[in-house]
Design a protein around this motif. Structure first.
Motif, mmCIF file in Angstrom:
data_model
loop_
_atom_site.group_PDB
_atom_site.id
_atom_site.type_symbol
_atom_site.label_atom_id
_atom_site.label_comp_id
_atom_site.label_asym_id
_atom_site.label_seq_id
_atom_site.Cartn_x
_atom_site.Cartn_y
_atom_site.Cartn_z
ATOM 1 N N ILE A 139 -6.253 4.156 10.121
ATOM 2 C CA ILE A 139 -5.731 4.504 8.461
ATOM 3 C C ILE A 139 -4.405 3.847 8.614
ATOM 4 O O ILE A 139 -3.583 3.918 9.544
ATOM 5 N N VAL A 140 -3.709 3.532 7.287
ATOM 6 C CA VAL A 140 -2.379 2.860 7.136
ATOM 7 C C VAL A 140 -1.907 3.597 5.753
ATOM 8 O O VAL A 140 -2.523 3.984 4.930
ATOM 9 N N LEU A 141 -0.671 4.074 6.044
ATOM 10 C CA LEU A 141 0.128 4.600 4.912
ATOM 11 C C LEU A 141 1.240 3.519 4.807
ATOM 12 O O LEU A 141 2.062 3.068 5.664
ATOM 13 N N ALA A 142 1.369 2.971 3.586
ATOM 14 C CA ALA A 142 2.414 1.978 3.256
ATOM 15 C C ALA A 142 3.483 2.456 2.144
ATOM 16 O O ALA A 142 2.868 3.019 0.783
ATOM 17 N N ARG A 143 4.603 2.636 2.311
ATOM 18 C CA ARG A 143 5.573 2.807 1.314
ATOM 19 C C ARG A 143 6.332 1.561 1.173
ATOM 20 O O ARG A 143 7.133 1.035 1.776
ATOM 21 N N VAL A 144 6.248 1.088 -0.193
ATOM 22 C CA VAL A 144 6.566 -0.156 -0.525
ATOM 23 C C VAL A 144 7.336 -0.342 -1.824
ATOM 24 O O VAL A 144 7.207 0.365 -2.746
ATOM 25 N N TYR A 145 7.797 -1.508 -2.160
ATOM 26 C CA TYR A 145 8.442 -1.995 -3.239
ATOM 27 C C TYR A 145 7.532 -2.137 -4.334
ATOM 28 O O TYR A 145 7.543 -1.660 -5.553
ATOM 29 N N SER A 146 6.530 -3.140 -3.884
ATOM 30 C CA SER A 146 5.568 -3.530 -5.151
ATOM 31 C C SER A 146 4.154 -2.874 -4.821
ATOM 32 O O SER A 146 3.679 -3.022 -3.949
ATOM 33 N N HIS A 147 3.390 -2.188 -5.928
ATOM 34 C CA HIS A 147 2.367 -1.858 -5.963
ATOM 35 C C HIS A 147 1.456 -3.006 -5.530
ATOM 36 O O HIS A 147 0.232 -2.713 -4.978
ATOM 37 N N THR A 148 1.627 -4.241 -6.113
ATOM 38 C CA THR A 148 0.543 -5.171 -5.420
ATOM 39 C C THR A 148 0.499 -5.439 -3.919
ATOM 40 O O THR A 148 -0.558 -5.935 -3.624
ATOM 41 N N THR A 149 1.398 -5.145 -3.355
ATOM 42 C CA THR A 149 1.198 -5.125 -1.882
ATOM 43 C C THR A 149 0.110 -4.208 -1.169
ATOM 44 O O THR A 149 -0.410 -4.576 -0.487
ATOM 45 N N LEU A 150 0.054 -3.030 -1.886
ATOM 46 C CA LEU A 150 -0.777 -2.129 -1.584
ATOM 47 C C LEU A 150 -2.430 -2.651 -1.898
ATOM 48 O O LEU A 150 -3.433 -2.509 -1.139
ATOM 49 N N GLU A 151 -2.261 -3.389 -3.123
ATOM 50 C CA GLU A 151 -3.681 -3.893 -3.661
ATOM 51 C C GLU A 151 -4.071 -4.937 -2.689
ATOM 52 O O GLU A 151 -5.223 -5.344 -2.507
ATOM 53 N N ASP A 152 -3.110 -5.744 -2.206
ATOM 54 C CA ASP A 152 -3.237 -6.925 -1.339
ATOM 55 C C ASP A 152 -3.748 -6.378 0.143
ATOM 56 O O ASP A 152 -4.931 -7.015 0.626
#
Length: 356
Positions: A139-152
Motif C-alpha cells: 500500500i502507498v500513502l502519498a502526501r503531495v502538492y497536486s491531487h493529479t499526482t495521486l490520480e496518476d
C-alpha cells in the motif's frame, strides 16, 4: 414438564444474552450484525468516492481498533508481513507519526520517503513509480502538492493508494474529526458544524462527507477564498440527497450561529508563504474567540487539524475544556489504522456498531 423446564431455561439464557448485548454509551443496542461493506483493495483519494455506509464502517473499524488496542491492551498483528511506502512531498507531524507508528503497531513495516529519497516526478514518471512500488509494497500513502499526482499513481498502481493530503482534499483528517465528534457527542446525525476560514482541502473533505453522516454544514470564507466550485456543486447535491443544510456566508459570526462544532484551519498553507501578508489582512475578523462561541449552541466544541497559529483561534478557546484538538490529533492514529486495515484485510469489527 421437561419441555416446560427446557423452555424456561432457554428463555432465561436468551434474557442473559440480551443483557450482555446492552452496550456501553455511544454504542447501538443489540448483537453485532455484519454489513455488506468490503473495502479491501480500494484506493482512498477522496471521501467523495465513499458512501455513507462505507464511511461509517471505516469509523467503526477505527473505534474498534482503538478499543481493543488502547483500552483492552490487545496485540493485533493484522498487517504482519505487509509494508507501506509513505511518500511525503510535504512535511508533517501528525500524518507521519500516526501512519508510521500505526502500521508498525499492527505488525507491518513502514518505509518513509521524502522528495530526496524517491524519484517521483523528477527522474522517474509517476506511472513507473507506481508500478515499481506495486511490486515492492502492499500500500502507498502519498502526501503531495497536486491531487493529479495521486490520480496518476492510481492509474498505474495495482495496490491501494491513500491520499495523505493534496491541494484538493485531506480525507484522512476528516475521518479523525468525525470519530472525535462521535465519541464526544455519542452520535453524528443532526449535528451542525461551522467552518470559519479558508476554502481549502480540509473544508473540501468536510463538504464531501458531512451530509452522508447527517451533519449540517455552515461555511464562512472571505471573499475570494471560496471553496472550489465543482466541490461546492457536489456538496449541494449531497445535501439535497441526504436532507441536510448547507449554508455559505462571508460572516464568521453568522456561520457560528446555532452550531455545535466550530472548526478552522491554517490561513496560509504550505506553498502559500509568499501570500502570507495579504492573507492575514484578508482574514481579519475570522479569528475564533469566545465572542464567536457565544452565538453557538451551549454544547459547542472546537476542532483544528493543527498546527495552529494564534491569529486563527485565541488561547481562551484553543486551550479551553471545549477544545477537542488533542483527542482529534490522537484519533489521526486510530483512523489511519482503521483505514489501512480496511483496505488491506477482511477484518470485521468485534465491538458493537457505534451510533451515527
Amino acid at each position: 414438564m421437561t419441555t416446560k423446564i427446557f423452555a424456561l431455561k432457554n428463555a432465561w439464557f436468551c434474557g442473559l444474552k440480551t443483557i450482555q448485548n446492552i452496550n456501553l454509551k455511544n454504542f447501538s443496542i443489540g448483537a453485532v450484525t455484519r454489513a455488506p461493506v468490503n473495502l479491501k483493495g480500494r484506493s482512498f483519494l477522496t471521501l467523495k468516492d465513499f458512501s455513507s455506509d462505507e464511511i461509517k464502517h471505516l469509523l467503526w473499524v477505527s473505534r474498534d481498533l482503538k478499543h481493543r488496542i488502547k483500552y483492552e491492551k490487545q496485540y493485533l498483528p493484522l498487517l504482519q508481513g505487509k509494508s507501506i511506502a509513505m511518500i511525503f512531498e510535504k512535511r508533517s507531524t501528525r500524518t507521519r507519526i500516526s501512519t508510521e507508528t500505526g502500521f508498525a503497531l499492527l505488525g507491518g513495516h513502514p518505509c518513509f520517503l521524502t522528495s530526496q529519497d524517491i524519484h517521483l516526478g523528477v527522474n522517474e514518471s509517476s506511472a513507473d513509480t507506481a508500478r515499481v512500488l506495486s511490486g515492492l509494497c502492499d500500500i502507498v500513502l502519498a502526501r503531495v502538492y497536486s491531487h493529479t499526482t495521486l490520480e496518476d499513481l492510481v492509474k498505474d498502481s495495482s495496490i491501494p493508494i491513500i491520499n495523505g493530503l493534496s491541494d484538493l482534499y485531506h480525507p484522512i483528517q476528516i475521518l479523525a474529526d468525525f470519530l472525535t465528534l462521535q465519541e464526544h457527542y455519542g452520535s453524528l446525525s443532526g449535528l451542525t458544524v461551522s467552518w470559519i476560514g479558508d476554502g481549502n482541502n480540509v473544508l473540501h473533505s468536510f463538504m464531501m462527507t458531512a451530509a452522508k453522516l447527517g451533519v449540517h454544514l455552515r461555511i464562512a470564507t472571505p471573499e475570494g477564498y471560496d471553496p472550489d466550485s465543482s466541490v461546492l456543486q457536489e456538496a449541494k447535491r449531497l445535501s439535497e440527497k441526504h436532507g441536510t443544510q448547507l449554508f455559505l456566508t462571508s460572516d464568521p459570526v453568522e456561520a457560528a450561529r446555532g452550531s455545535n462544532v466550530l472548526v478552522t484551519d491554517t490561513w496560509v498553507s504550505m506553498g502559500q508563504e509568499d501570500e502570507k501578508k495579504q492573507r492575514i489582512k484578508d482574514f481579519h475578523g475570522y479569528q475564533i474567540t469566545m465572542q464567536t462561541a457565544n452565538v453557538a449552541k451551549l454544547d459547542w466544541t472546537f476542532l483544528h487539524c493543527l498546527p495552529r497559529k494564534q491569529e486563527e483561534v485565541d488561547d481562551q478557546v484553543f486551550y479551553s475544556s471545549r477544545s477537542l484538538v488533542f483527542p482529534e490529533a490522537e484519533n489521526r492514529k486510530w483512523t489511519i489504522m482503521g483505514l489501512m486495515v480496511s483496505l488491506l484485510t477482511d477484518y470485521y469489527p468485534q465491538i458493537p456498531k457505534p451510533r451515527f
